[in-house]
Write a protein that holds these residues in place. Structure first.
Motif, PDB file in Angstrom:
ATOM      1  N   LYS A 171       0.854  -1.191   0.000  1.00 10.01           N
ATOM      2  CA  LYS A 171       0.000   0.000   0.000  1.00 10.01           C
ATOM      3  C   LYS A 171       0.885   1.233   0.000  1.00 10.01           C
ATOM      4  CE  LYS A 171      -0.611  -1.316   4.788  1.00 10.01           C
ATOM      5  NZ  LYS A 171      -1.537  -1.975   5.718  1.00 10.01           N
ATOM      6  N   ILE A 174      -1.707   5.399   3.507  1.00 11.54           N
ATOM      7  CA  ILE A 174      -1.976   4.794   4.803  1.00 11.54           C
ATOM      8  C   ILE A 174      -2.337   5.874   5.819  1.00 11.54           C
ATOM      9  CG2 ILE A 174      -0.413   2.854   4.382  1.00 11.54           C
ATOM     10  CD1 ILE A 174       1.631   4.285   6.188  1.00 11.54           C
ATOM     11  N   GLU A 178       0.274   3.013  10.658  1.00 10.18           N
ATOM     12  CA  GLU A 178       0.107   1.785   9.878  1.00 10.18           C
ATOM     13  C   GLU A 178       1.456   1.262   9.392  1.00 10.18           C
ATOM     14  OE1 GLU A 178      -2.909   1.228   6.932  1.00 10.18           O
ATOM     15  OE2 GLU A 178      -4.063   2.937   7.684  1.00 10.18           O
ATOM     16  N   ASN A 273     -11.151  -9.409   7.042  1.00 12.67           N
ATOM     17  CA  ASN A 273     -10.029  -8.785   6.320  1.00 12.67           C
ATOM     18  C   ASN A 273     -10.345  -8.690   4.825  1.00 12.67           C
ATOM     19  OD1 ASN A 273      -8.474  -8.610   8.713  1.00 12.67           O
ATOM     20  ND2 ASN A 273      -7.868 -10.751   8.455  1.00 12.67           N
ATOM     21  N   MET A 275     -10.655  -7.791   1.125  1.00 11.80           N
ATOM     22  CA  MET A 275      -9.860  -7.109   0.107  1.00 11.80           C
ATOM     23  C   MET A 275     -10.691  -7.084  -1.165  1.00 11.80           C
ATOM     24  SD  MET A 275      -6.022  -8.630   0.783  1.00 11.80           S
ATOM     25  CE  MET A 275      -5.315  -7.474  -0.391  1.00 11.80           C
ATOM     26  N   ASN A 307     -13.425   7.726   1.918  1.00  9.17           N
ATOM     27  CA  ASN A 307     -12.656   7.890   3.157  1.00  9.17           C
ATOM     28  C   ASN A 307     -12.955   9.210   3.872  1.00  9.17           C
ATOM     29  OD1 ASN A 307     -10.432   5.819   4.035  1.00  9.17           O
ATOM     30  ND2 ASN A 307     -10.516   5.726   1.794  1.00  9.17           N
ATOM     31  N   SER A 340      -7.376   2.491  -0.898  1.00  7.46           N
ATOM     32  CA  SER A 340      -7.397   2.903   0.503  1.00  7.46           C
ATOM     33  C   SER A 340      -7.770   1.729   1.377  1.00  7.46           C
ATOM     34  CB  SER A 340      -8.414   4.040   0.718  1.00  7.46           C
ATOM     35  OG  SER A 340      -9.730   3.561   0.480  1.00  7.46           O
ATOM     36  N   THR A 341      -7.597   1.935   2.681  1.00  8.68           N
ATOM     37  CA  THR A 341      -8.156   1.037   3.688  1.00  8.68           C
ATOM     38  C   THR A 341      -9.282   1.806   4.362  1.00  8.68           C
ATOM     39  OG1 THR A 341      -6.054  -0.075   4.053  1.00  8.68           O
ATOM     40  CG2 THR A 341      -7.709  -0.272   5.791  1.00  8.68           C
ATOM     41  N   THR A 342     -10.487   1.254   4.343  1.00  9.05           N
ATOM     42  CA  THR A 342     -11.656   1.985   4.794  1.00  9.05           C
ATOM     43  C   THR A 342     -12.569   1.067   5.593  1.00  9.05           C
ATOM     44  OG1 THR A 342     -13.419   3.459   4.061  1.00  9.05           O
ATOM     45  CG2 THR A 342     -12.944   1.564   2.659  1.00  9.05           C
ATOM     46  N   ASP A 368     -13.187  -3.877   8.449  1.00  9.77           N
ATOM     47  CA  ASP A 368     -12.123  -3.237   7.685  1.00  9.77           C
ATOM     48  C   ASP A 368     -12.155  -3.764   6.248  1.00  9.77           C
ATOM     49  OD1 ASP A 368     -11.084  -1.677   9.727  1.00  9.77           O
ATOM     50  OD2 ASP A 368      -9.811  -3.316  10.466  1.00  9.77           O
ATOM     51  N   ALA A 370     -10.050  -3.255   2.476  1.00  9.08           N
ATOM     52  CA  ALA A 370      -8.957  -2.680   1.689  1.00  9.08           C
ATOM     53  C   ALA A 370      -9.395  -2.609   0.233  1.00  9.08           C
ATOM     54  CB  ALA A 370      -7.699  -3.524   1.825  1.00  9.08           C
ATOM     55  N   THR A 372      -8.150  -2.292  -3.276  1.00 10.66           N
ATOM     56  CA  THR A 372      -6.860  -2.531  -3.911  1.00 10.66           C
ATOM     57  C   THR A 372      -6.963  -2.377  -5.419  1.00 10.66           C
ATOM     58  OG1 THR A 372      -7.213  -4.899  -4.238  1.00 10.66           O
ATOM     59  CG2 THR A 372      -6.352  -4.206  -2.091  1.00 10.66           C
TER      60      THR A 372
END
Length: 693
Positions: A171, A174, A178, A273, A275, A307, A340-342, A368, A370, A372
């Motif tokens: 990534k 961040i 992170e 997790n 993705m 975000n 992003s990670t959201t 969470d 991600a 990608t």
């Protein structure tokens, strides 16, 4: 040599009247003959004496080492070794003769080496180019010679090059605190790594793939220097890592989950997790649980795509109403959303839940997510899918999103595994085989594709064809008719093969009538003939009918080439909305194969006196297929014309000069299978694939 006879001749002067010979080690060991013959059966060095006499007296002569007897000489047994077999470009190898039975001469062959040959007993050779090379030694003496050849004995690898630094990370955008995982992508085999991470912890690293934490919001550069004995190289990317302030808190909800709650959330097979890729579409499965009997529930799913720590109406990706059990559907991630990670919020309630401040009966869970870049998607094709035993197939990677690793599986092939992007694979066993490709890329989940039964390898005496897997449930072929030749109702099962049902004449023109089972679809029709009977429909002039965008029954005329012969397969394919390929799977329509005989040529063939096909006016090879002999027909030939014959794996097995416009080629000494003939004619090159039954 032992066992050999020696004839002795008296050369004495003054007319002797008697002779008295003595032969040490000989048989006989004495003789009174003037010119005796003696055998020697024991190795060694032996004396010979002669006493002669007449009336005037006698005289004697002795030669002490007159005869030398040795054991028979045996032909040498060629053998050799070398000080190394794996080298880099430009290195030298010392070869050592290890032959038995005392050779007296040596003839070495070093293809690709410098020198390429030698008569030294123990030569040294330099190899300048990368590759695998054969070495051969012929050892000889007076009794004969022998040869030892070691194929692929010398392996020359590319000389070590200066590395080229390159890297990636899992990534780049961040939040404070992170962790980022870095991956070395450098080329030319670096042996050491020196990373510099501006603003990171740690700030430097010598690991190949380090992990770094960023605690302060800003943009930071990353530098990597890689080294090996050939040199070093550095890559620097400014503002590579963007660290944003820690996220503010999302709004909260306080549902009452005493009687019902969310049991599980599954998206694209993931339960935690998550993705999700830009532009991806994923199946979702939302499962409720209850303390008592089930109740009607409403569901909603949001993802904070921009975000901003809010779940807006435009971020509601899924909703459903009044379901008592598992809810299934799909969500799509916009292709233009930022990486992003959201957060994803899933809410369930007896009334339609809101993203914030929901206090009714139900449950709310945050996950969470991600977002990608699209990961690799496995896909591939091949130059051919049906081959005889012993042939090879060239596979081509068609995977999307730039994978960096390939893991192929070829059950039934000579080499069942490969990590080459576009491998060539040989099959020596008849059967139907799967092919699997797994592609990988750092930071992404691997993608795997298996095509069941895609490869058909036939016995060399039998031609086999691909069997398309299509959906004929709603759109199928009802009837195929060639007046006077065949009138066949469809099998209606997606793919069907009909037994021999008629005969067609080379050079003749026919009308084919094609009828679907319904007139509501716009269909695309193709009719192919496998004229050279090689198990595919990919050769020139094998597509005879093309009809596009037709509703209901349709028809077309076609003319067979004048030079075709034997039995063959006609393939008829009908596809809704788009043109079909001969071996295509998974569309709405149907494919049918018909076994047909190609009978006598049309009358115009006999009267024309010219066997050339319309599109090959200067060159023709016939008959094809053949059981033994071929003819090469040229419109005119030149002084330097020649032909070359190659087998299916590309080895040249024959080359001849052409002295006439009609040349005979004899294939009878060669086994059945596929061949290629290449003709050089008046500065032009013609190529043709040949099938020998």
């Amino acid at each position: 040599s032992t066992g050999q006879q020696v004839s002795f001749t008296d050369l004495s002067a003054n007319a002797p009247a008697s002779w008295n010979w003595s032969f040490t080690g000989g048989t006989p060991n004495t003789s009174t003959e003037q010119n005796p013959v003696v055998s020697y059966n024991t190795a060694g060095t032996f004396a010979v004496s002669l006493t002669v006499a007449n009336a005037a007296g006698e005289d004697s002569k002795t030669v002490l080492a007159c005869i030398t007897v040795s054991d028979p000489v045996s032909a040498p047994l060629a053998a050799f070794t070398s000080d190394k077999t794996d080298i880099l470009e430009g290195e030298r190898i010392s070869f050592s003769d290890a032959s038995g039975n005392t050779p007296t001469s040596w003839s070495w062959s070093f293809p690709g080496g410098d020198p390429a040959s030698s008569t030294e007993q123990n030569p040294s050779v330099t190899y300048a180019a990368e590759g695998t090379y054969t070495v051969s030694l012929t050892a000889a003496n007076s009794a004969g010679s022998s040869i030892e050849t070691k194929s692929g004995y010398i392996i020359v690898s590319k000389a070590l090059e200066v590395p080229i630094a390159d890297f990636s990370s899992d990534k780049q955008l961040i939040k404070e605190g992170e962790e980022v995982s870095f991956s070395d992508l450098s080329k030319n085999n670096p042996g050491s790594w020196k990373w510099d991470f501006e603003g990171g912890t740690p700030s430097t690293s010598t690991e190949k793939n380090p992990k770094v934490i960023y605690n302060s919001a800003s943009n930071y550069k990353v530098s990597l220097t890689v080294s090996n004995p050939a040199g070093n190289n550095t890559k620097v990317i400014e503002n590579y890592i963007q660290v944003d302030k820690a996220a503010p808190a999302y709004c909260t909800s306080s549902p009452v989950s005493a009687e019902e709650w969310i049991a599980s959330v599954v998206i694209g097979g993931q339960e935690s997790n998550f993705m999700l890729e830009q532009g991806g579409t994923y199946a979702i499965e939302l499962t409720p649980d209850f303390s008592g009997r089930s109740k009607f529930e409403y569901w909603s799913l949001w993802i904070d795509l921009n975000n901003d720590y809010q779940f807006s109406s435009g971020e509601l990706l899924f909703s459903s109403t009044k379901s008592k059990s598992v809810v299934k559907g799909s969500i799509s991630i916009p292709s233009n959303v930022d990486l992003s990670t959201t957060k994803m919020r899933v809410a369930m309630g007896r009334t339609a839940p809101t993203a914030c401040d929901f206090t009714g009966q139900g449950d709310v869970k945050d996950f969470d997510v991600a977002i990608t870049a699209p990961g690799p998607k496995a896909n591939f094709t091949a130059n051919v899918f049906t081959i005889p035993v012993g042939e090879s197939i060239q596979f081509s990677d068609l995977s999307e999103n730039a994978p960096t690793g390939w893991e192929w599986s070829f059950p039934g092939a000579v080499d069942t595994q490969s990590t080459v992007q576009n491998p060539t694979v040989q099959y020596n066993t008849a059967g139907t085989f799967d092919v699997t490709l797994k592609v990988t890329k750092a930071g992404f989940a691997p993608s795997e594709l298996t095509l069941k039964g895609i490869i058909t390898v036939g016995d060399n005496s039998t031609v086999s064809y691909c069997k398309p897997d299509v959906n004929s449930a709603s759109n199928s072929i009802s009837r195929v008719t060639i007046p006077g030749v065949l009138d066949q109702s469809s099998g209606g099962d997606g793919y069907h093969v009909f037994a021999a049902s008629g005969s067609l004449n080379p050079g003749a023109t026919y009308t084919i009538q094609l009828v679907p089972n319904t007139s509501t679809y716009r269909n695309f029709w193709r009719v192919w003939f496998d004229f050279n009977q090689d198990g595919d429909f990919d050769d020139a002039n094998e597509t005879l009918v093309v009809l596009n965008n037709k509703k209901g029954a349709t028809s077309a005329s076609f003319t067979l080439p004048e030079t075709v012969s034997g039995n063959t397969i006609m393939r008829v394919a009908m596809k809704s909305g788009k043109a079909p390929a001969p071996c295509e799977n998974g569309y709405d329509g149907e494919v049918e194969d018909y076994a047909l005989s190609l009978g006598e040529a049309a009358q115009k063939m006999a009267s024309a006196g010219n066997p050339f096909a319309e599109d090959r006016g200067e060159f023709l090879v016939y008959p094809n297929p053949t059981s033994g002999r071929l003819k090469i027909k040229l419109a005119e030939y030149g002084l330097n014309d020649k032909y070359e014959l190659y087998n299916a794996v590309g080895s040249r097995i024959e080359m001849r000069t052409i002295h006439s416009s009609l040349t005979d080629v004899d294939l009878s000494p060669h086994p059945a299978g596929m061949y290629f003939i290449v003709v050089q004619n008046n500065a032009q090159t013609f190529k043709e694939k040949i099938i020998k039954h």
